[in-house]
Design a protein around this motif. Sequence first.
Motif, PDB file in Angstrom:
ATOM      1  N   GLY A  54      64.849  65.879  27.360  1.00  0.00           N
ATOM      2  CA  GLY A  54      63.871  65.958  26.244  1.00  0.00           C
ATOM      3  C   GLY A  54      62.913  66.392  25.519  1.00  0.00           C
ATOM      4  O   GLY A  54      62.058  67.051  26.295  1.00  0.00           O
ATOM      5  N   TRP A  55      62.051  66.094  24.835  1.00  0.00           N
ATOM      6  CA  TRP A  55      60.692  66.378  24.243  1.00  0.00           C
ATOM      7  C   TRP A  55      59.699  65.632  23.490  1.00  0.00           C
ATOM      8  O   TRP A  55      60.340  65.306  22.772  1.00  0.00           O
ATOM      9  CB  TRP A  55      61.310  67.570  23.448  1.00  0.00           C
ATOM     10  N   LEU A  56      58.525  65.953  23.954  1.00  0.00           N
ATOM     11  CA  LEU A  56      57.516  65.191  22.710  1.00  0.00           C
ATOM     12  C   LEU A  56      57.063  65.994  22.060  1.00  0.00           C
ATOM     13  O   LEU A  56      56.914  67.396  21.997  1.00  0.00           O
ATOM     14  CB  LEU A  56      56.718  65.182  23.995  1.00  0.00           C
ATOM     15  N   VAL A  57      57.054  65.582  20.786  1.00  0.00           N
ATOM     16  CA  VAL A  57      56.467  66.642  19.788  1.00  0.00           C
ATOM     17  C   VAL A  57      55.424  65.407  19.380  1.00  0.00           C
ATOM     18  O   VAL A  57      55.209  64.572  19.075  1.00  0.00           O
ATOM     19  CB  VAL A  57      57.300  66.509  18.307  1.00  0.00           C
ATOM     20  N   ILE A  58      53.746  67.318  18.906  1.00  0.00           N
ATOM     21  CA  ILE A  58      52.529  66.291  18.512  1.00  0.00           C
ATOM     22  C   ILE A  58      51.760  66.162  17.704  1.00  0.00           C
ATOM     23  O   ILE A  58      51.878  67.711  17.667  1.00  0.00           O
ATOM     24  CB  ILE A  58      51.839  65.679  19.288  1.00  0.00           C
ATOM     25  N   GLY A  59      51.734  65.782  16.660  1.00  0.00           N
ATOM     26  CA  GLY A  59      50.789  66.793  15.010  1.00  0.00           C
ATOM     27  C   GLY A  59      49.682  65.201  14.033  1.00  0.00           C
ATOM     28  O   GLY A  59      49.194  64.124  15.338  1.00  0.00           O
ATOM     29  N   GLU A  60      49.731  65.396  13.545  1.00  0.00           N
ATOM     30  CA  GLU A  60      48.367  64.583  12.704  1.00  0.00           C
ATOM     31  C   GLU A  60      49.433  64.390  11.574  1.00  0.00           C
ATOM     32  O   GLU A  60      50.464  65.398  10.987  1.00  0.00           O
ATOM     33  CB  GLU A  60      47.419  65.208  11.891  1.00  0.00           C
ATOM     34  N   TYR A  61      48.679  63.131  11.108  1.00  0.00           N
ATOM     35  CA  TYR A  61      50.085  62.562   9.820  1.00  0.00           C
ATOM     36  C   TYR A  61      48.367  62.405   8.781  1.00  0.00           C
ATOM     37  O   TYR A  61      47.661  61.660   9.157  1.00  0.00           O
ATOM     38  CB  TYR A  61      50.898  61.387  10.195  1.00  0.00           C
ATOM     39  N   GLY A  62      49.253  61.829   7.475  1.00  0.00           N
ATOM     40  CA  GLY A  62      48.825  61.390   6.316  1.00  0.00           C
ATOM     41  C   GLY A  62      49.387  59.935   5.505  1.00  0.00           C
ATOM     42  O   GLY A  62      50.689  59.911   5.489  1.00  0.00           O
ATOM     43  N   SER A  63      49.211  59.229   5.172  1.00  0.00           N
ATOM     44  CA  SER A  63      50.345  58.089   4.206  1.00  0.00           C
ATOM     45  C   SER A  63      48.730  57.584   3.850  1.00  0.00           C
ATOM     46  O   SER A  63      48.128  57.062   3.852  1.00  0.00           O
ATOM     47  CB  SER A  63      50.926  56.933   5.867  1.00  0.00           C
ATOM     48  N   PRO A  64      49.793  56.304   2.433  1.00  0.00           N
ATOM     49  CA  PRO A  64      48.531  55.853   1.786  1.00  0.00           C
ATOM     50  C   PRO A  64      47.875  55.207   2.473  1.00  0.00           C
ATOM     51  O   PRO A  64      46.898  54.363   1.611  1.00  0.00           O
ATOM     52  CB  PRO A  64      49.558  55.261   0.925  1.00  0.00           C
ATOM     53  N   SER A  65      48.430  54.769   3.494  1.00  0.00           N
ATOM     54  CA  SER A  65      47.262  53.645   4.119  1.00  0.00           C
ATOM     55  C   SER A  65      46.000  54.015   5.063  1.00  0.00           C
ATOM     56  O   SER A  65      45.478  53.288   5.760  1.00  0.00           O
ATOM     57  CB  SER A  65      48.330  52.843   5.629  1.00  0.00           C
ATOM     58  N   GLY A  66      46.215  54.976   5.260  1.00  0.00           N
ATOM     59  CA  GLY A  66      44.675  56.120   5.978  1.00  0.00           C
ATOM     60  C   GLY A  66      45.873  57.709   6.706  1.00  0.00           C
ATOM     61  O   GLY A  66      46.607  57.541   6.031  1.00  0.00           O
ATOM     62  N   ALA A  67      45.011  57.823   8.088  1.00  0.00           N
ATOM     63  CA  ALA A  67      45.438  59.348   8.390  1.00  0.00           C
ATOM     64  C   ALA A  67      45.507  58.954  10.455  1.00  0.00           C
ATOM     65  O   ALA A  67      44.601  58.368  10.595  1.00  0.00           O
ATOM     66  CB  ALA A  67      44.803  60.528   8.135  1.00  0.00           C
ATOM     67  N   GLY A  68      45.996  60.130  11.291  1.00  0.00           N
ATOM     68  CA  GLY A  68      45.287  59.857  12.352  1.00  0.00           C
ATOM     69  C   GLY A  68      46.915  61.185  13.184  1.00  0.00           C
ATOM     70  O   GLY A  68      47.042  61.825  12.375  1.00  0.00           O
ATOM     71  N   SER A  69      46.887  60.758  14.065  1.00  0.00           N
ATOM     72  CA  SER A  69      47.490  61.052  15.051  1.00  0.00           C
ATOM     73  C   SER A  69      49.259  60.854  15.493  1.00  0.00           C
ATOM     74  O   SER A  69      49.657  59.179  15.145  1.00  0.00           O
ATOM     75  CB  SER A  69      47.469  61.465  16.881  1.00  0.00           C
ATOM     76  N   TYR A  70      50.399  61.384  15.079  1.00  0.00           N
ATOM     77  CA  TYR A  70      51.693  61.032  16.009  1.00  0.00           C
ATOM     78  C   TYR A  70      51.899  61.518  17.188  1.00  0.00           C
ATOM     79  O   TYR A  70      51.799  62.689  17.476  1.00  0.00           O
ATOM     80  CB  TYR A  70      53.044  61.519  14.725  1.00  0.00           C
ATOM     81  N   VAL A  71      53.154  60.703  17.691  1.00  0.00           N
ATOM     82  CA  VAL A  71      53.684  61.257  19.016  1.00  0.00           C
ATOM     83  C   VAL A  71      54.863  60.979  18.868  1.00  0.00           C
ATOM     84  O   VAL A  71      55.616  59.347  18.133  1.00  0.00           O
ATOM     85  CB  VAL A  71      53.607  60.715  20.059  1.00  0.00           C
ATOM     86  N   VAL A  72      55.942  61.866  18.901  1.00  0.00           N
ATOM     87  CA  VAL A  72      57.367  61.144  18.387  1.00  0.00           C
ATOM     88  C   VAL A  72      58.593  61.622  19.736  1.00  0.00           C
ATOM     89  O   VAL A  72      58.222  63.415  19.991  1.00  0.00           O
ATOM     90  CB  VAL A  72      57.958  62.593  17.413  1.00  0.00           C
ATOM     91  N   ARG A  73      58.822  61.024  20.838  1.00  0.00           N
ATOM     92  CA  ARG A  73      60.012  61.323  21.430  1.00  0.00           C
ATOM     93  C   ARG A  73      61.348  61.521  21.208  1.00  0.00           C
ATOM     94  O   ARG A  73      62.326  61.042  20.376  1.00  0.00           O
ATOM     95  CB  ARG A  73      59.670  60.494  22.725  1.00  0.00           C
ATOM     96  N   PHE A  74      62.283  63.189  21.895  1.00  0.00           N
ATOM     97  CA  PHE A  74      63.067  62.917  21.531  1.00  0.00           C
ATOM     98  C   PHE A  74      63.971  63.259  22.417  1.00  0.00           C
ATOM     99  O   PHE A  74      63.561  63.251  23.844  1.00  0.00           O
ATOM    100  CB  PHE A  74      63.663  64.485  20.481  1.00  0.00           C
ATOM    101  N   LEU A  75      65.516  62.793  22.096  1.00  0.00           N
ATOM    102  CA  LEU A  75      66.132  62.722  23.275  1.00  0.00           C
ATOM    103  C   LEU A  75      66.702  64.230  23.547  1.00  0.00           C
ATOM    104  O   LEU A  75      66.857  65.366  22.374  1.00  0.00           O
ATOM    105  CB  LEU A  75      67.599  62.365  23.429  1.00  0.00           C
TER     106      LEU A  75
END
Length: 452
Positions: free
Chosen positions: A103-124
């Motif tokens: 599988g793979w990891l995808v990493i980036g940055e996000y924004g949302s109504p409650s704030g912002a930050g970084s995300y990590v997604v794990r794929f099979l």
Amino acid sequence: MAQAPSTIQAGTLDPTFAEEGVLTLPTPELIGPRTLALLPLAENKLLITVLLPEKPGSFGLAKVNEDGSIDMEFGGGTGVVEFSKADTNLETISHLSGLSDGGWLVIGEYGSPSGAGSYVVRFLQSGQPDTRFGEDGVRLLPFRPESRGGEDGPVTFSRRDREASAQTPLSSGNNGPFAVVQPDGKIVLRSAVFIGTDVRWVVLRLNPDGSTDYTFNGTGSVDIVFPGIPRVARSAKGIVLQADGKVLVFGEYSQTTPDSRGIYVIRLDATGHFDTDFNAGTGFVTVPNLSNANAVALRESDGAILVAGDTWPNPEQGYDRHGLIFVLSRDGFFDFAFNSGQPLFSKLVDKGHDWHRCAWQADGSIVVAGTTGRGLVEKGVSALTARFRSDGSLDLTFNGSGFVLFDEEVYDETVEVMALMPDGRIVVGGFRQLPAPVWGRFFGSWFIRYLA
């Protein structure tokens, strides 16, 4: 224009890939015009990130076959695996990592109504999110620190403190490796945490399920500092994992004036503590003089550390950049087998260049790729790829000169990614855009494959 493969030698475009060695996006099958993250796969395929302009806030993954065509069997016959999260704008795609289970990891940055930050997604390996990781496959890490009272309250990190953005999401690949995956599945990441107006660069570690690993430095994170030295980490560009589990962090530091900045390489032990065994007890190595670090790679045979970037040796004389490469032993000493133990400065074209990506080949040769010019808004920007021997000399068997330019006559090209295929062929990619004064109008991405 793009180089024609007139001879079959290292450094020439691979005529078996796409259109005489050049793949440009978008294609009829793949409409996402901007993609930066790149990961070689088995069977000489490539995994790339794809932005979805018709679905702002989402991103996709796509596979490129060895011949440069889009793998239309991926994603259930669409060629794209899409990912989104409700009420969250996934603004950037910064990094792809392969996992031992395929599988793979995808990493980036996000924004949302409650704030912002970084995300990590794990794929099979199938392309589906791994729902055992985080929440439905994704772990969100807000910029603002939260209480450490539970598993969802680690040090949080980003390059800047900002609110959610309504702009179209962007791919991003401007730094070195954002994360590494340990053999036990734990994930080590680098970024920054904001305390009020203060920013501190940190490294943190997550468990395989995405929860915070509090055994790392006792808190889940460690600040990048220089004990006893009046230096401040301006950035943490990336991290790599040594064979014994120790973590190398590289980036730029500053002292009291803007002209005092330079590059640092620092080492943490496997528990997240400052490793004083690195560089004979200092724990870090620095290269001063207006230098920037962009990429790092480890040589598999002996763990030698390759760092690539750029420097501004004569800012009063036109601000032309020079490429910068240096090599350290696995324990932080300058390698005297490379350029007599000194950093190597290069200016292979008159208008200067940087080195944005680097890699070791199996025989110890060094491949680097970067962008020509000052890196500013200017006409005539092109992609530069070069190969150096292990002693730092240009390898003249590479394209007959040691380097090669990729220059489309209509567009300017910026280098963002580079990777070596399992068989050693070199893939370089980046953006294509119109030159000034309409700089900023992007017209897709490009990938080229060179013979090695």
